[in-house]
Scaffold this motif. Sequence first.
Motif, PDB file in Angstrom:
ATOM      1  N   PHE A  67       0.842  -1.189   0.000  1.00 42.74           N
ATOM      2  CA  PHE A  67       0.000   0.000   0.000  1.00 42.74           C
ATOM      3  C   PHE A  67       0.880   1.243   0.000  1.00 42.74           C
ATOM      4  CE2 PHE A  67      -2.526  -2.981   2.861  1.00 42.74           C
ATOM      5  CZ  PHE A  67      -3.277  -3.489   1.819  1.00 42.74           C
TER       6      PHE A  67
ATOM      7  N   ARG B  20       1.044  11.738   2.074  1.00 38.66           N
ATOM      8  CA  ARG B  20       0.740  12.291   3.388  1.00 38.66           C
ATOM      9  C   ARG B  20       0.336  13.761   3.244  1.00 38.66           C
ATOM     10  NH1 ARG B  20       4.935  12.610   7.022  1.00 38.66           N
ATOM     11  NH2 ARG B  20       3.514  12.120   8.739  1.00 38.66           N
TER      12      ARG B  20
ATOM     13  N   LEU C  81      -5.360  12.864  -2.100  1.00 38.44           N
ATOM     14  CA  LEU C  81      -5.870  12.233  -0.892  1.00 38.44           C
ATOM     15  C   LEU C  81      -7.380  12.070  -0.979  1.00 38.44           C
ATOM     16  CD1 LEU C  81      -3.827  14.207   1.783  1.00 38.44           C
ATOM     17  CD2 LEU C  81      -3.646  11.773   1.327  1.00 38.44           C
TER      18      LEU C  81
ATOM     19  N   THR D 209      -3.413   7.391   7.273  1.00 34.50           N
ATOM     20  CA  THR D 209      -2.380   8.144   6.563  1.00 34.50           C
ATOM     21  C   THR D 209      -2.947   9.420   5.963  1.00 34.50           C
ATOM     22  OG1 THR D 209      -1.137   6.126   6.034  1.00 34.50           O
ATOM     23  CG2 THR D 209      -0.674   8.075   4.699  1.00 34.50           C
ATOM     24  N   SER D 210      -4.126   9.337   5.360  1.00 37.53           N
ATOM     25  CA  SER D 210      -4.732  10.510   4.727  1.00 37.53           C
ATOM     26  C   SER D 210      -5.131  11.567   5.746  1.00 37.53           C
ATOM     27  CB  SER D 210      -5.943  10.101   3.893  1.00 37.53           C
ATOM     28  OG  SER D 210      -6.962   9.556   4.714  1.00 37.53           O
TER      29      SER D 210
ATOM     30  N   TYR E 148      -4.900   3.486   4.772  1.00 36.39           N
ATOM     31  CA  TYR E 148      -5.280   4.626   3.946  1.00 36.39           C
ATOM     32  C   TYR E 148      -6.052   5.672   4.752  1.00 36.39           C
ATOM     33  CZ  TYR E 148      -3.707   2.217  -0.242  1.00 36.39           C
ATOM     34  OH  TYR E 148      -2.925   1.603  -1.184  1.00 36.39           O
TER      35      TYR E 148
ATOM     36  N   CYS F 120       0.415   5.742   0.066  1.00 36.76           N
ATOM     37  CA  CYS F 120      -0.516   6.865   0.158  1.00 36.76           C
ATOM     38  C   CYS F 120       0.264   8.144   0.429  1.00 36.76           C
ATOM     39  CB  CYS F 120      -1.512   6.619   1.289  1.00 36.76           C
ATOM     40  SG  CYS F 120      -2.794   7.890   1.467  1.00 36.76           S
TER      41      CYS F 120
ATOM     42  N   SER G  23      -0.374  15.572  -2.731  1.00 35.62           N
ATOM     43  CA  SER G  23      -1.305  15.430  -1.611  1.00 35.62           C
ATOM     44  C   SER G  23      -2.746  15.712  -2.016  1.00 35.62           C
ATOM     45  CB  SER G  23      -0.905  16.348  -0.458  1.00 35.62           C
ATOM     46  OG  SER G  23      -0.993  17.703  -0.840  1.00 35.62           O
TER      47      SER G  23
END
Length: 406
Positions: free
Chosen positions: A17, A21, A225, A55-56, A52, A19, A222
């Motif tokens: 995975f 930040r 996101l 982290t988002s 996810y 993602c 970003s």
Amino acid sequence: IRYHASPMSIFNGDVLFACPRPAGGMQILVGDFTGHGLPAAIGAMPVAEIFYGMTSKGFSGSDVLREINQKLCRILPVGMFCCAAMIQADFHLNQLQIWNGGLPDGVLLKRNGKSETIASRHLPLGVLGTARFDARMEVFRTEPGDTLLMMTDGVLEAENHRGEMYGEERLKRSLDVAGNTGSPFDAVMTGIHAFTGKQPEQDDVTLLSLEMVEESELEGVSERLPQSALEGPAEWHCVYEIQDRSLGQFSPLPLLLHICMEVPGLRRKSGEIYTLLSELYTNALEHGVLGLSSEWKATPDGFGRYYAERELRLQSVSDHFIRFTLTHTMTAQGGQLTIVCEDSGSGFDYGDVSDAGNESGYSGRGLMLLRKLGHSLTFREYGTRVEIVYDWHFSEVAAREGSTNT
């Protein structure tokens, strides 16, 4: 990021995975569940949701690891666990924070030809209870052009027709062939394919390559996101104060970001909002409450000393607070978010950092960033109170969304 993921069956026991930040950079999780097929893949869905989602919202790699470990301890049968590595890449600071629990040693290949080993220093996820689980991550200094390789054990255990395994020595020889000019990822994949030939794979195989780059190359990442589908309040005022021991145990940033993201027009500005909150909080905590000096970070040895002293002082914080006051109002062009950050520290001479070109002042890299992002930046009360006004416009949000949809 380059990767190879080759499951033995339809369902994969390996997970990978990644993602962006809100603060910039990336968070990556490589995992290998016990076994193969559907039983091994059962844990992948809750891990993905936690990874996810957290982290988002701006949670650190350590926070995400603690939550995943707790979840897996609850849902996995006895004897099942997940060997994993969490990677937090910061392209502004040029550093990697890595936690390796049970995966084969990774390799950080430097642009100058040197390398560092990313050893497994922890038990896999889902083995230890919350009280005993250690989520501390190692910090590695990097430069643009450095490459990190992480893999599951299916890479090293890939077999040829004689039943021999690819192993660490062949991996090292493949990397030596790549040298300073070739791609480490391509070299390893070529080595594996040449070694195994047409032999069927005996395990799920996952190989990850992360190349460090200049931060400017990742502008706007970003904005990808995930966003909430709910409408939120547009006119509001919020005061949030964190005190004493909680300063060393809890980060208020994900909560504050979540509140701001309830404003629809701010959702596409999550990276900038998180940066403002993070810089203000970090400065208040490290320089205000803890009294750390930015000058220590000027050298590699000082950098290590800075963060070691930070952890030490956090353990004995008392009679201190950091208070955020956030106010949002709508304007004809969009909206205005005012952020006030106050701390109980002794302050500093903010007259020394009034020059926007001075990056070595209040927050080092942060002062120019705060001035660039905010409409105004004001220091008061000996520097223990900082106020920043952030203006956003409907046209910018619409343009970004239109570009994304295109």
